[in-house]
Design a protein around this motif. Sequence first.
Motif, PDB file in Angstrom:
ATOM      1  N   LEU A  10       0.813  -1.211   0.000  1.00  0.00           N
ATOM      2  CA  LEU A  10       0.000   0.000   0.000  1.00  0.00           C
ATOM      3  C   LEU A  10       0.849   1.264   0.000  1.00  0.00           C
ATOM      4  O   LEU A  10       0.340   2.342  -0.274  1.00  0.00           O
ATOM      5  N   ASP A  11       2.133   1.157   0.284  1.00  0.00           N
ATOM      6  CA  ASP A  11       3.023   2.313   0.209  1.00  0.00           C
ATOM      7  C   ASP A  11       3.191   2.779  -1.235  1.00  0.00           C
ATOM      8  O   ASP A  11       3.508   3.940  -1.487  1.00  0.00           O
ATOM      9  N   GLU A  12       2.981   1.882  -2.180  1.00  0.00           N
ATOM     10  CA  GLU A  12       3.132   2.207  -3.598  1.00  0.00           C
ATOM     11  C   GLU A  12       1.947   2.992  -4.144  1.00  0.00           C
ATOM     12  O   GLU A  12       1.989   3.457  -5.281  1.00  0.00           O
ATOM     13  N   GLU A  13       0.875   3.135  -3.367  1.00  0.00           N
ATOM     14  CA  GLU A  13      -0.349   3.840  -3.754  1.00  0.00           C
ATOM     15  C   GLU A  13      -0.887   3.315  -5.081  1.00  0.00           C
ATOM     16  O   GLU A  13      -0.996   4.034  -6.064  1.00  0.00           O
ATOM     17  N   VAL A  14      -1.214   2.045  -5.105  1.00  0.00           N
ATOM     18  CA  VAL A  14      -1.705   1.389  -6.317  1.00  0.00           C
ATOM     19  C   VAL A  14      -3.176   1.686  -6.580  1.00  0.00           C
ATOM     20  O   VAL A  14      -3.642   1.529  -7.708  1.00  0.00           O
ATOM     21  N   PHE A  15      -3.919   2.117  -5.572  1.00  0.00           N
ATOM     22  CA  PHE A  15      -5.336   2.416  -5.736  1.00  0.00           C
ATOM     23  C   PHE A  15      -5.553   3.916  -5.880  1.00  0.00           C
ATOM     24  O   PHE A  15      -4.916   4.715  -5.197  1.00  0.00           O
ATOM     25  N   THR A  16      -6.456   4.283  -6.789  1.00  0.00           N
ATOM     26  CA  THR A  16      -6.916   5.661  -6.920  1.00  0.00           C
ATOM     27  C   THR A  16      -8.431   5.620  -6.988  1.00  0.00           C
ATOM     28  O   THR A  16      -9.022   4.562  -7.236  1.00  0.00           O
ATOM     29  N   TYR A  17      -9.051   6.771  -6.771  1.00  0.00           N
ATOM     30  CA  TYR A  17     -10.503   6.813  -6.881  1.00  0.00           C
ATOM     31  C   TYR A  17     -10.931   8.130  -7.500  1.00  0.00           C
ATOM     32  O   TYR A  17     -10.231   9.138  -7.432  1.00  0.00           O
ATOM     33  N   ARG A  18     -12.081   8.088  -8.164  1.00  0.00           N
ATOM     34  CA  ARG A  18     -12.686   9.264  -8.781  1.00  0.00           C
ATOM     35  C   ARG A  18     -14.134   9.316  -8.348  1.00  0.00           C
ATOM     36  O   ARG A  18     -14.775   8.288  -8.167  1.00  0.00           O
ATOM     37  N   VAL A  19     -14.651  10.520  -8.195  1.00  0.00           N
ATOM     38  CA  VAL A  19     -16.053  10.708  -7.819  1.00  0.00           C
ATOM     39  C   VAL A  19     -16.737  11.478  -8.941  1.00  0.00           C
ATOM     40  O   VAL A  19     -16.273  12.550  -9.338  1.00  0.00           O
ATOM     41  N   SER A  20     -17.827  10.941  -9.460  1.00  0.00           N
ATOM     42  CA  SER A  20     -18.562  11.611 -10.531  1.00  0.00           C
ATOM     43  C   SER A  20     -19.547  12.619  -9.946  1.00  0.00           C
ATOM     44  O   SER A  20     -19.694  12.730  -8.731  1.00  0.00           O
ATOM     45  N   LYS A  21     -20.233  13.318 -10.824  1.00  0.00           N
ATOM     46  CA  LYS A  21     -21.198  14.344 -10.396  1.00  0.00           C
ATOM     47  C   LYS A  21     -22.331  13.756  -9.558  1.00  0.00           C
ATOM     48  O   LYS A  21     -22.835  14.414  -8.655  1.00  0.00           O
ATOM     49  N   ASN A  22     -22.732  12.540  -9.858  1.00  0.00           N
ATOM     50  CA  ASN A  22     -23.847  11.928  -9.124  1.00  0.00           C
ATOM     51  C   ASN A  22     -23.367  11.041  -7.973  1.00  0.00           C
ATOM     52  O   ASN A  22     -24.059  10.129  -7.561  1.00  0.00           O
ATOM     53  N   ASN A  23     -22.154  11.315  -7.462  1.00  0.00           N
ATOM     54  CA  ASN A  23     -21.557  10.612  -6.321  1.00  0.00           C
ATOM     55  C   ASN A  23     -21.301   9.127  -6.574  1.00  0.00           C
ATOM     56  O   ASN A  23     -21.337   8.333  -5.651  1.00  0.00           O
ATOM     57  N   THR A  24     -21.059   8.769  -7.796  1.00  0.00           N
ATOM     58  CA  THR A  24     -20.594   7.416  -8.095  1.00  0.00           C
ATOM     59  C   THR A  24     -19.085   7.406  -7.909  1.00  0.00           C
ATOM     60  O   THR A  24     -18.385   8.284  -8.386  1.00  0.00           O
TER      61      THR A  24
END
Length: 77
Positions: A10-24
Motif C-alpha cells: 500500500l506504500d506504492e499507492e496502487v489504488f486511486t478513486y474518482r467521484v462523478s457528479k452523481n456521487n458514483t
Amino acid sequence: MGSIDKRNRLDEEVFTYRVSKNNTVFIDWNGKQAKMLKGKEADKLLKKIDQANSEKDVQLLLAKVTGNFKRGNERKE
C-alpha cells in the motif's frame, strides 16, 4: 496496521478513486477500474476517506472495498 500490510504494497499507492457528479465512486487499481460504488455504499466510503489519517489508510480502505478481485490472470503491460 503493521500486520495488515506485511509486504508494504500500500506504500506504492496502487489504488486511486474518482467521484462523478452523481456521487458514483470509481476505484482504480494501477490505472484499471476495479470497482464502482453507488448510493449508500459510495457515501459510506467517502465519509471514511474524509476521516482517514493518512494516504496509507485511504489505500487500505480502497483495498478492503475492492476485495479479492485479483485472480492471477492480470496482464503486465
